[in-house]
Design a protein around this motif. Structure first.
Motif, PDB file in Angstrom:
ATOM      1  N   MET A   1       0.847  -1.203   0.000  1.00  0.00           N
ATOM      2  CA  MET A   1       0.000   0.000   0.000  1.00  0.00           C
ATOM      3  C   MET A   1       0.880   1.250   0.000  1.00  0.00           C
ATOM      4  O   MET A   1       1.913   1.293   0.667  1.00  0.00           O
ATOM      5  CB  MET A   1      -0.901   0.004   1.232  1.00  0.00           C
ATOM      6  N   PRO A   2       0.488   2.297  -0.703  1.00  0.00           N
ATOM      7  CA  PRO A   2       1.317   3.502  -0.800  1.00  0.00           C
ATOM      8  C   PRO A   2       1.241   4.350   0.474  1.00  0.00           C
ATOM      9  O   PRO A   2       0.382   4.161   1.329  1.00  0.00           O
ATOM     10  CB  PRO A   2       0.695   4.240  -1.978  1.00  0.00           C
ATOM     11  N   ASP A   3       2.149   5.298   0.560  1.00  0.00           N
ATOM     12  CA  ASP A   3       2.072   6.310   1.610  1.00  0.00           C
ATOM     13  C   ASP A   3       0.837   7.168   1.337  1.00  0.00           C
ATOM     14  O   ASP A   3       0.679   7.715   0.241  1.00  0.00           O
ATOM     15  CB  ASP A   3       3.342   7.159   1.580  1.00  0.00           C
ATOM     16  N   VAL A   4      -0.033   7.286   2.347  1.00  0.00           N
ATOM     17  CA  VAL A   4      -1.319   7.947   2.095  1.00  0.00           C
ATOM     18  C   VAL A   4      -1.275   9.458   2.331  1.00  0.00           C
ATOM     19  O   VAL A   4      -2.287  10.131   2.144  1.00  0.00           O
ATOM     20  CB  VAL A   4      -2.440   7.324   2.959  1.00  0.00           C
ATOM     21  N   ALA A   5      -0.135  10.004   2.739  1.00  0.00           N
ATOM     22  CA  ALA A   5      -0.071  11.428   3.088  1.00  0.00           C
ATOM     23  C   ALA A   5      -0.520  12.314   1.927  1.00  0.00           C
ATOM     24  O   ALA A   5      -1.273  13.279   2.125  1.00  0.00           O
ATOM     25  CB  ALA A   5       1.348  11.793   3.523  1.00  0.00           C
ATOM     26  N   LYS A   6      -0.068  11.996   0.714  1.00  0.00           N
ATOM     27  CA  LYS A   6      -0.450  12.802  -0.448  1.00  0.00           C
ATOM     28  C   LYS A   6      -1.955  12.702  -0.704  1.00  0.00           C
ATOM     29  O   LYS A   6      -2.604  13.690  -1.048  1.00  0.00           O
ATOM     30  CB  LYS A   6       0.324  12.332  -1.675  1.00  0.00           C
ATOM     31  N   TYR A   7      -2.504  11.534  -0.519  1.00  0.00           N
ATOM     32  CA  TYR A   7      -3.939  11.343  -0.743  1.00  0.00           C
ATOM     33  C   TYR A   7      -4.764  12.105   0.301  1.00  0.00           C
ATOM     34  O   TYR A   7      -5.815  12.670  -0.021  1.00  0.00           O
ATOM     35  CB  TYR A   7      -4.285   9.853  -0.710  1.00  0.00           C
ATOM     36  N   ILE A   8      -4.293  12.132   1.526  1.00  0.00           N
ATOM     37  CA  ILE A   8      -4.972  12.895   2.572  1.00  0.00           C
ATOM     38  C   ILE A   8      -4.953  14.383   2.228  1.00  0.00           C
ATOM     39  O   ILE A   8      -5.961  15.090   2.347  1.00  0.00           O
ATOM     40  CB  ILE A   8      -4.325  12.636   3.943  1.00  0.00           C
ATOM     41  N   SER A   9      -3.788  14.870   1.778  1.00  0.00           N
ATOM     42  CA  SER A   9      -3.676  16.279   1.387  1.00  0.00           C
ATOM     43  C   SER A   9      -4.616  16.600   0.233  1.00  0.00           C
ATOM     44  O   SER A   9      -5.295  17.642   0.238  1.00  0.00           O
ATOM     45  CB  SER A   9      -2.228  16.579   0.986  1.00  0.00           C
ATOM     46  N   ASP A  10      -4.704  15.688  -0.737  1.00  0.00           N
ATOM     47  CA  ASP A  10      -5.615  15.899  -1.866  1.00  0.00           C
ATOM     48  C   ASP A  10      -7.060  15.949  -1.393  1.00  0.00           C
ATOM     49  O   ASP A  10      -7.867  16.744  -1.892  1.00  0.00           O
ATOM     50  CB  ASP A  10      -5.452  14.780  -2.894  1.00  0.00           C
ATOM     51  N   ALA A  11      -7.394  15.077  -0.436  1.00  0.00           N
ATOM     52  CA  ALA A  11      -8.764  15.037   0.080  1.00  0.00           C
ATOM     53  C   ALA A  11      -9.138  16.356   0.741  1.00  0.00           C
ATOM     54  O   ALA A  11     -10.228  16.900   0.520  1.00  0.00           O
ATOM     55  CB  ALA A  11      -8.916  13.882   1.069  1.00  0.00           C
ATOM     56  N   ILE A  12      -8.248  16.881   1.546  1.00  0.00           N
ATOM     57  CA  ILE A  12      -8.529  18.130   2.258  1.00  0.00           C
ATOM     58  C   ILE A  12      -8.638  19.298   1.292  1.00  0.00           C
ATOM     59  O   ILE A  12      -9.535  20.147   1.408  1.00  0.00           O
ATOM     60  CB  ILE A  12      -7.446  18.375   3.330  1.00  0.00           C
ATOM     61  N   ASP A  13      -7.743  19.354   0.296  1.00  0.00           N
ATOM     62  CA  ASP A  13      -7.825  20.420  -0.710  1.00  0.00           C
ATOM     63  C   ASP A  13      -9.140  20.342  -1.485  1.00  0.00           C
ATOM     64  O   ASP A  13      -9.780  21.368  -1.755  1.00  0.00           O
ATOM     65  CB  ASP A  13      -6.650  20.320  -1.678  1.00  0.00           C
ATOM     66  N   MET A  14      -9.538  19.131  -1.834  1.00  0.00           N
ATOM     67  CA  MET A  14     -10.770  18.949  -2.595  1.00  0.00           C
ATOM     68  C   MET A  14     -11.985  19.334  -1.754  1.00  0.00           C
ATOM     69  O   MET A  14     -12.935  19.937  -2.257  1.00  0.00           O
ATOM     70  CB  MET A  14     -10.875  17.503  -3.063  1.00  0.00           C
ATOM     71  N   LEU A  15     -11.961  18.997  -0.480  1.00  0.00           N
ATOM     72  CA  LEU A  15     -13.060  19.360   0.416  1.00  0.00           C
ATOM     73  C   LEU A  15     -13.215  20.877   0.468  1.00  0.00           C
ATOM     74  O   LEU A  15     -14.342  21.402   0.396  1.00  0.00           O
ATOM     75  CB  LEU A  15     -12.811  18.798   1.813  1.00  0.00           C
TER      76      LEU A  15
END
Length: 354
Positions: free
Chosen positions: A1-15
């Motif tokens: 599984m990848p490091d999820v930090a980038k995905y979390i950042s993308d989620a917050i920006d999108m929100l």
């Protein structure tokens, strides 16, 4: 599984981007356009029906089961008590304020990132992601219109705010309009039949009647008289009295069964606006629920309605945020709730066999 930090950042920006676009139920086109633009930027293929948007994993295998990840794009109208601009995302002390941040923006963006990650993994199931509209009004152009267009679903996760605890049952909803009929007359004379008094007898029945079947998850069926209308002027005995009853069904009864019981016991004319918003539940021995319990999650029954009511396959609610913040002034979600939700979803879903 990848490091999820980038995905979390993308989620917050999108929100934050979603909060800045008003998306009250039945007026979601702009936020749906934004959502599609974001998917294109991520290189994710999608389909759109009205303001419902869904994605299916590449290399879909009809021999596999299919899991649906769903949350809604729309919001309620902001209440007057807001002290902040509901359409300006504001991050303060680890909280993101804005209309729809908690209900259900956090779930929408978190589940999308989970879809992005798991779509790249070899799983025993297919994944479908759906961002639906008109959830807050149970609208006909929402999830009900798009479910027939999706692949056959085996199991669904609905990303409503539950503090990431699994709501394995939720109450259904049926709205009843009742009319008590009397006979008009002059209020000064002993004449006529007062429809209000007739309605009061039925209202008392709703107040005191108990439907016998219930469980610990959802408790009893709840009936609440919420609107009453009668009379034309002070000196006329009213010949009709109309009142509305909010019925919250548990998993022991269909809405039709509750309706039939009511009709047998009241004298007023009874009309149901719809039977379509059913109660739902999933067994505690479902593989996803068992895995959630093994990870310390606590199953519970939810009194609030979601798009689950329109799903005719096993489903549960589980998402970041807290239900108590939904529809409130100065609504917010904590950034740490999104940071915790995405890895938790991945732990629950990676390698799951259903």
């Amino acid at each position: 599984m990848p490091d999820v930090a980038k995905y979390i950042s993308d989620a917050i920006d999108m929100l934050k981007g979603m909060i800045s676009i008003p998306s009250v139920s039945r007026d979601e086109q702009a936020v749906a356009d934004y959502f599609c633009h974001q998917l294109e930027g991520m290189g994710i293929g999608y389909r759109r029906h009205g303001n419902n948007i869904w994605c299916v994993t590449d290399h879909f295998d009809v021999q596999k089961s299919t899991i649906l990840l769903n949350a809604h794009l729309d919001t309620v109208k902001p209440v007057p008590a807001w002290t902040k601009d509901p359409f300006t995302p504001e991050e303060v002390n680890g909280r993101i304020y804005g209309l729809g941040s908690n209900d259900c923006g956090g779930g929408v963006v978190s589940l999308l990132q989970v879809f992005r990650i798991l779509s790249k993994e070899e799983e025993s199931y297919n994944l479908v992601y759906l961002a639906s509209c008109e959830e807050e009004v149970s609208g006909k152009n929402g999830i009900e219109s798009v479910l027939p267009l999706l692949p056959k679903i085996t199991f669904a996760i609905v990303g409503e705010p539950t503090s990431m605890q699994p709501a394995i049952a939720e109450k259904g909803l049926m709205v009843l309009d009742l009319t008590a009929h009397g006979k008009a007359g002059h209020a000064a004379r002993n004449e006529g039949e007062n429809a209000i008094y007739k309605a009061m007898e039925d209202i008392q029945w709703f107040k005191t009647h108990t439907f016998p079947k219930q469980t610990d998850l959802l408790g009893p069926v709840k009936t609440t008289v919420t609107i009453i209308q009668a009379g034309t002027q002070h000196n006329v005995v009213p010949d009709t009295c109309q009142f509305t009853v909010d019925v919250r069904s548990n998993e022991c009864y269909t809405n039709e069964e509750i309706f039939d019981e009511i009709v047998k016991n009241v004298k007023s004319e009874v009309k149901a606006r719809s039977f379509r918003l059913s109660s739902s539940s999933i067994p505690e021995d479902h593989p996803f629920v068992l895995r959630a319990k093994a990870m310390g999650r606590v199953p519970f029954g939810s009194p609030t309605l979601s798009d689950q009511a329109l799903m005719r396959f096993p489903s549960l609610k589980m998402g970041p945020g807290e239900s108590s913040r939904s529809h409130t002034a100065d609504e917010f979600i904590k950034t740490k709730e999104i940071e915790e939700a995405i890895p938790l979803y991945l732990q629950l879903l990676h390698g799951l066999i259903i």
